[in-house]
Design a protein around this motif. Structure first.
Motif, PDB file in Angstrom:
ATOM      1  N   ASP A 100       0.839  -1.205   0.000  1.00  0.00           N
ATOM      2  CA  ASP A 100       0.000   0.000   0.000  1.00  0.00           C
ATOM      3  C   ASP A 100       0.870   1.249   0.000  1.00  0.00           C
ATOM      4  O   ASP A 100       0.523   2.267  -0.595  1.00  0.00           O
ATOM      5  CB  ASP A 100      -0.925   0.015   1.223  1.00  0.00           C
ATOM      6  CG  ASP A 100      -2.029  -1.021   1.105  1.00  0.00           C
ATOM      7  OD1 ASP A 100      -2.351  -1.431  -0.025  1.00  0.00           O
ATOM      8  OD2 ASP A 100      -2.568  -1.425   2.159  1.00  0.00           O
ATOM      9  N   ARG A 101       2.008   1.151   0.671  1.00  0.00           N
ATOM     10  CA  ARG A 101       2.924   2.294   0.733  1.00  0.00           C
ATOM     11  C   ARG A 101       3.390   2.701  -0.666  1.00  0.00           C
ATOM     12  O   ARG A 101       3.417   3.880  -1.001  1.00  0.00           O
ATOM     13  CB  ARG A 101       4.114   1.939   1.622  1.00  0.00           C
ATOM     14  CG  ARG A 101       4.901   3.134   2.065  1.00  0.00           C
ATOM     15  CD  ARG A 101       5.870   2.756   3.157  1.00  0.00           C
ATOM     16  NE  ARG A 101       7.208   2.913   2.608  1.00  0.00           N
ATOM     17  CZ  ARG A 101       8.263   2.278   3.024  1.00  0.00           C
ATOM     18  NH1 ARG A 101       8.197   1.407   3.982  1.00  0.00           N
ATOM     19  NH2 ARG A 101       9.437   2.506   2.474  1.00  0.00           N
ATOM     20  N   ASN A 158       0.411   4.262  -2.468  1.00  0.00           N
ATOM     21  CA  ASN A 158       0.148   5.609  -1.949  1.00  0.00           C
ATOM     22  C   ASN A 158       1.212   6.602  -2.392  1.00  0.00           C
ATOM     23  O   ASN A 158       0.913   7.740  -2.708  1.00  0.00           O
ATOM     24  CB  ASN A 158       0.051   5.590  -0.424  1.00  0.00           C
ATOM     25  CG  ASN A 158      -1.184   4.856   0.045  1.00  0.00           C
ATOM     26  OD1 ASN A 158      -2.168   4.751  -0.679  1.00  0.00           O
ATOM     27  ND2 ASN A 158      -1.123   4.317   1.247  1.00  0.00           N
ATOM     28  N   SER A 169       0.484   7.498  -5.905  1.00  0.00           N
ATOM     29  CA  SER A 169      -0.688   8.377  -5.971  1.00  0.00           C
ATOM     30  C   SER A 169      -0.279   9.807  -5.678  1.00  0.00           C
ATOM     31  O   SER A 169      -0.690  10.730  -6.353  1.00  0.00           O
ATOM     32  CB  SER A 169      -1.736   7.950  -4.947  1.00  0.00           C
ATOM     33  OG  SER A 169      -2.427   6.845  -5.415  1.00  0.00           O
ATOM     34  N   THR A 170       0.537   9.977  -4.661  1.00  0.00           N
ATOM     35  CA  THR A 170       0.986  11.299  -4.270  1.00  0.00           C
ATOM     36  C   THR A 170       1.796  11.951  -5.393  1.00  0.00           C
ATOM     37  O   THR A 170       1.567  13.096  -5.747  1.00  0.00           O
ATOM     38  CB  THR A 170       1.847  11.218  -2.990  1.00  0.00           C
ATOM     39  OG1 THR A 170       1.082  10.554  -1.988  1.00  0.00           O
ATOM     40  CG2 THR A 170       2.239  12.597  -2.497  1.00  0.00           C
TER      41      THR A 170
END
Length: 118
Positions: free
Chosen positions: A103-104, A107, A110-111
């Protein structure tokens, strides 16, 4: 970012999905040369593979999983070895994998994507 979107943009980009309906639409299959690129890209991102599934002319052959090699899914030694074993066993296979992505990582991408848009 969703896992599917991440893979389309970063791992499967410019590779040809050879799944023409012989398996679930959500499972992409790649030629030997394209799957080698997939393996290079997942290693670069630190993504793991739980299993590699080859097919020959649409027929399922075998499956190799990281536990067969007593390695973590993220250890490139196991999936490179498994891929090499399959290539020696039978030429012209097509390949799919079941991947482990944190997930890291999703994420973080995504950022980055959101910041590029702004």
């Amino acid at each position: 970012m969703e896992k599917t979107e991440f893979f389309e943009k970063n791992i499967f980009l410019n590779l040809k999905n050879l799944n023409d309906g012989f398996d679930s639409d959500s499972i992409p299959y790649f030629s030997e040369s394209d799957f080698e690129i997939v393996l290079e890209r997942i290693e670069k991102f630190g993504i793991g593979i739980y299993e590699i599934k080859p097919r020959l002319e649409g027929d399922f052959l075998d499956v190799k999983v990281n536990e067969d090699y007593r390695k973590k899914a993220t250890d490139p030694k196991w999936y490179k070895r498994a891929f090499s074993d399959f290539k020696k066993q039978q030429p012209n296979l097509i390949y799919s994998g079941r991947y482990k992505v944190s997930d890291r990582l999703l994420n973080r991408n995504s950022t980055v994507s959101d910041e590029e848009v702004s």
